[in-house]
Design a protein around this motif. Structure first.
Motif, PDB file in Angstrom:
ATOM      1  N   ALA A  96      -4.040   0.684  -2.200  1.00  0.00           N
ATOM      2  CA  ALA A  96      -3.439  -0.514  -2.779  1.00  0.00           C
ATOM      3  C   ALA A  96      -2.683  -0.167  -4.058  1.00  0.00           C
ATOM      4  O   ALA A  96      -3.172   0.595  -4.887  1.00  0.00           O
ATOM      5  N   ASP A  97      -1.479  -0.739  -4.218  1.00  0.00           N
ATOM      6  CA  ASP A  97      -0.643  -0.527  -5.400  1.00  0.00           C
ATOM      7  C   ASP A  97      -0.302  -1.891  -5.997  1.00  0.00           C
ATOM      8  O   ASP A  97       0.645  -2.543  -5.569  1.00  0.00           O
ATOM      9  N   THR A 135       0.844  -1.196   0.000  1.00  0.00           N
ATOM     10  CA  THR A 135       0.000   0.000   0.000  1.00  0.00           C
ATOM     11  C   THR A 135       0.879   1.245   0.000  1.00  0.00           C
ATOM     12  O   THR A 135       1.978   1.252   0.555  1.00  0.00           O
ATOM     13  N   LEU A 136       0.374   2.292  -0.640  1.00  0.00           N
ATOM     14  CA  LEU A 136       1.031   3.598  -0.609  1.00  0.00           C
ATOM     15  C   LEU A 136       0.443   4.333   0.588  1.00  0.00           C
ATOM     16  O   LEU A 136      -0.747   4.626   0.624  1.00  0.00           O
ATOM     17  N   THR A 151       0.453 -15.238 -13.619  1.00  0.00           N
ATOM     18  CA  THR A 151      -0.312 -14.983 -12.398  1.00  0.00           C
ATOM     19  C   THR A 151      -0.954 -13.603 -12.489  1.00  0.00           C
ATOM     20  O   THR A 151      -0.411 -12.698 -13.125  1.00  0.00           O
ATOM     21  N   SER A 152      -2.080 -13.478 -11.852  1.00  0.00           N
ATOM     22  CA  SER A 152      -2.711 -12.164 -11.697  1.00  0.00           C
ATOM     23  C   SER A 152      -2.232 -11.636 -10.355  1.00  0.00           C
ATOM     24  O   SER A 152      -2.462 -12.247  -9.318  1.00  0.00           O
ATOM     25  N   ASP A 153      -1.519 -10.531 -10.408  1.00  0.00           N
ATOM     26  CA  ASP A 153      -0.897  -9.966  -9.218  1.00  0.00           C
ATOM     27  C   ASP A 153      -1.696  -8.765  -8.746  1.00  0.00           C
ATOM     28  O   ASP A 153      -1.958  -7.845  -9.517  1.00  0.00           O
ATOM     29  N   SER A 154      -2.068  -8.781  -7.475  1.00  0.00           N
ATOM     30  CA  SER A 154      -2.849  -7.664  -6.946  1.00  0.00           C
ATOM     31  C   SER A 154      -2.498  -7.434  -5.486  1.00  0.00           C
ATOM     32  O   SER A 154      -1.925  -8.286  -4.817  1.00  0.00           O
ATOM     33  N   CYS A 155      -2.860  -6.261  -5.026  1.00  0.00           N
ATOM     34  CA  CYS A 155      -2.629  -5.895  -3.631  1.00  0.00           C
ATOM     35  C   CYS A 155      -3.953  -5.895  -2.892  1.00  0.00           C
ATOM     36  O   CYS A 155      -4.871  -5.171  -3.247  1.00  0.00           O
ATOM     37  N   ASP A 157       4.203  -7.541  -8.362  1.00  0.00           N
ATOM     38  CA  ASP A 157       4.634  -8.366  -9.488  1.00  0.00           C
ATOM     39  C   ASP A 157       5.608  -9.431  -9.002  1.00  0.00           C
ATOM     40  O   ASP A 157       6.685  -9.128  -8.503  1.00  0.00           O
ATOM     41  N   ASP A 158       5.206 -10.697  -9.155  1.00  0.00           N
ATOM     42  CA  ASP A 158       6.053 -11.802  -8.697  1.00  0.00           C
ATOM     43  C   ASP A 158       6.972 -12.329  -9.801  1.00  0.00           C
ATOM     44  O   ASP A 158       7.726 -13.276  -9.596  1.00  0.00           O
TER      45      ASP A 158
END
Length: 159
Positions: free
Chosen positions: A94-95, A80-81, A106-110, A100-101
């Motif tokens: 959320a950023d 998070t920022l 994969t779908s990358d999310s925060c 990014d893994d």
């Protein structure tokens, strides 16, 4: 000062705070100093704006002021920022880019409470061949394709 004469002590000068005029700065306290006269002392506690992430100070000339301190808003979630707004307080946005893994499928999310989430997304693995099953293998970090077992894809040539 309130000046008086004491037979044992001689002249006595007692500071009298009521004799000091208000300097019209709400966050200062006026008092009388026997040596230097009336003094205006800044009182930072008089400047509390109620926003938990600001530093509030009293300037003896300008009055109350505050400044945002982003580090006080750290929510402990790495993606998070964390920022401080002088009016609304802490913000934790959320950023997704920070999650990014490096695995393309994969779908990358925060998740703003749990942190980074990297979920296999088989739709990112479509190789364009109709009779393959395309899956994201997060253990090796690539897409894999295997022959499909769908009836329309199985060659049943029995001549």
């Amino acid at each position: 000062t309130n000046d008086s004469c004491d037979a044992a002590e001689g002249c006595v000068y007692q500071p009298d705070d009521t004799a000091c005029a208000d300097d019209d700065v709400a966050c200062t306290v006026e008092s009388c100093d026997g040596a230097s006269g009336c003094v205006s002392t800044p009182d930072n506690t008089a400047c509390d704006d109620g926003v938990e992430c600001t530093t509030d100070v009293c300037d003896s000339a300008a009055g109350c002021g505050s400044s945002a301190v982003d580090t006080t808003c750290d929510d402990g979630v790495e993606c998070t920022l964390d920022t401080c707004d002088e009016v609304t307080g802490c913000g934790n946005v959320a950023d997704d880019t920070s999650c990014d893994d490096g695995v393309e499928c994969t779908s990358d999310s925060c998740n703003p409470t749990a942190g980074c989430e990297n979920v296999a997304n088989n739709s990112l693995c479509d190789d364009g061949v109709e009779c393959t099953e395309d899956v994201c293998d997060v253990n090796i970090g690539i897409c894999t394709s295997t022959a499909s077992t769908e009836p329309s894809c199985v060659n049943t040539n029995e001549d």
